[in-house]
Enzyme design. Sequence first.
Site, short mmCIF file in Angstrom:
data_model
loop_
_atom_site.label_atom_id
_atom_site.label_comp_id
_atom_site.label_asym_id
_atom_site.label_seq_id
_atom_site.Cartn_x
_atom_site.Cartn_y
_atom_site.Cartn_z
CD GLU A 1 -4.46 -6.32 2.58
OE1 GLU A 1 -5.25 -5.60 3.24
OE2 GLU A 1 -3.22 -6.20 2.68
CD GLU B 1 -2.86 -1.18 2.39
OE1 GLU B 1 -2.65 -0.39 3.34
OE2 GLU B 1 -3.76 -2.03 2.43
#
Length: 675
Positions: A308, A154
Amino acid sequence: MPASETFRQPNQLVYGGDYNPEQWPESVWLEDVRLMREAHVNRVTIGVFSWSSIEPREGDYEFGWLDRIMDLMAENGIGVVLATPTASPPPWFSLAHPEALPVTADGVRLIHGSRDTYNPAAPAYREAARRVTSALAERYSSHPALTMWHLHNEYGTVSYGPETDTAFREWLRGKYGSLAQLNTTWNTAFWSQGYGEWDEIFAPQATQYLPNPSHLLDFKRFSADLLRDCLREQVEIVRSVRADVPVTTNFMLPSWNHYDQWDFAAEIDDVSVDHYPDTAGIEGDIQVAFGSDLARSFNGGRPWVLMEQATTMVYNYGQGRILAREPGKLLFNTLQYLARGSTGSLFFQWRSPRAGAEFFHSPMVPHVGEDSRTFREIVQLGTTLTALEELAEPPAAGQRVNRNRVAIVWDADAWWSTETRALPSSDVAFLPAVKSVHRALWLLGINADFVRLDQDLSHYNLVLVPSKLAVSDAEADALRRFVAEGGHTAIWYFSGSADENLNVRPGGFTGAFADLLGIRVEEHYPQLAETALKLSDGSTADCWAETVELRGATSIAGFTEYPLTGRPAITKREYNNGTAHYFATRLGEDALGTHLHRILDDAGVSPEHPAAGYGIEAVRRYAGDSAYLFLLNHTGEAVDVDVSGHNLLTDSEVNGPTTLGPGAALIVREPHTTI
């Protein structure tokens, strides 16, 4: 064939999650493998936050635990997505290199104790990240369990301070070449900001009042390029050791935006995303469609990786709650992701940690263990995905996994250019405008891609521009050509009012698109939040109004109240072989749906199935030489849908009217004649 090809079967939907064996005694590992096999798990992501376990002291690596878990996965037929742990430097690094810690816009230097405690501009951080990446690549690139590299996690850290200032100045030198050009572009004569030396320029930390918007925009671009360079360094390292292992990094969508997703996608093999809807019910389902459409678009229309999602929880942090996901929603939402191009589903995380910052984050194996609703739904989902493996075949060469005819413009500059307090209204913000238009399309049963204006638009009948303040001449020309050649577009208020450097275009607002639209915008009338506007066709609107003069366009609806009584609010213009529409205000939900329906009809766009719209989702996915129609019922009522083909979920033929119950889904392999 390399050994790792064993775990990269073309007809296998990926299924599993983020696995953190370093947080558990090895006695738990065998139990994990047993549960993984029961749930049909075929992928685990390992090492995302394991830097201190891999390199507990600078240059001193401890790979024994990682060797053993990699071998264990290989022995049990479970592929590994191996991560580089560079999103979370260990404490020893922070103490050795305090200059590499992040600095906030208020000048506060942060300390370790969480994740992302690094400054991407700091040479010491970059060197340490390259070193640990190289060590992992050299040791595991030929391991039989390795299926993909997961680089960093991320990306999104933005930092200020001396290290950043130095790098920012170099970036500005490369862009502008001279201070004279920079001063002209930023108009630094305003408020006596003219720069005489490069060292006078700093990253835009907190200042007395309004900062220079062009300065802010360039800093956002610099920060994005800096993160891309961090990614690029790691990509080059792992590919130099072995080039045939796919590379990804996980995008976090879509609440913040610190890099250009299109640029990141160009650096990697496959786009992967982390996606967490923040509300339950149908609004959360609409967010699933939104995130999926972004991911697929960033990946060039190809299948993408859902790196995710949550299992049985919804993270509503706005109200400080982690909500329970209703039973069955895990499967239902995963089918949504699949319909829109995902390669399967991975989760954060496999097993809940007993302590730590995310110890109540949604797991596949919860604290209460396997005797739980969560794990039973995980097993059910794994069984279902195993039966759907034919969807894993990529579409025919050169084809998109979904073949949508509508596109929404998305680019980082459009987002960043509205992140300044110097604008006439906060209601010109990019993300809310884009989400509103995507939501309206979803309710109408229309599926959409996202594009940048410098990309190929020829796939589309209709290109929508909900919010794009900063527009270059090249972008304006691209949209003009698209319409001239027969395309349709709709453009919203304030878009095109500045060039790519946030210099306002003279002669009329929305100037970049004025000739295409056949209008001139003379003046803005931002509205207070509680003000409602009524249009001549009965539509309701709010937030914004303009003085629009027709210069070739025709008025579809006008304002009805002083001082804009009779002035156009919605316009349409035939431009060569195409059509350009304009909205000079923000329409209410019903009015937006009505006018988008009109524009879609003009453009010849209809849903994938006649039943689609207002809670019935219809998406056609292409795999190999087959087409698969997904129908999902988001409503509380059963509906009859007319379908023909083979239902993959029941392994049975369907032909004609079929009942689709509340919360139910169909996946129909259609006859080849319909492709």
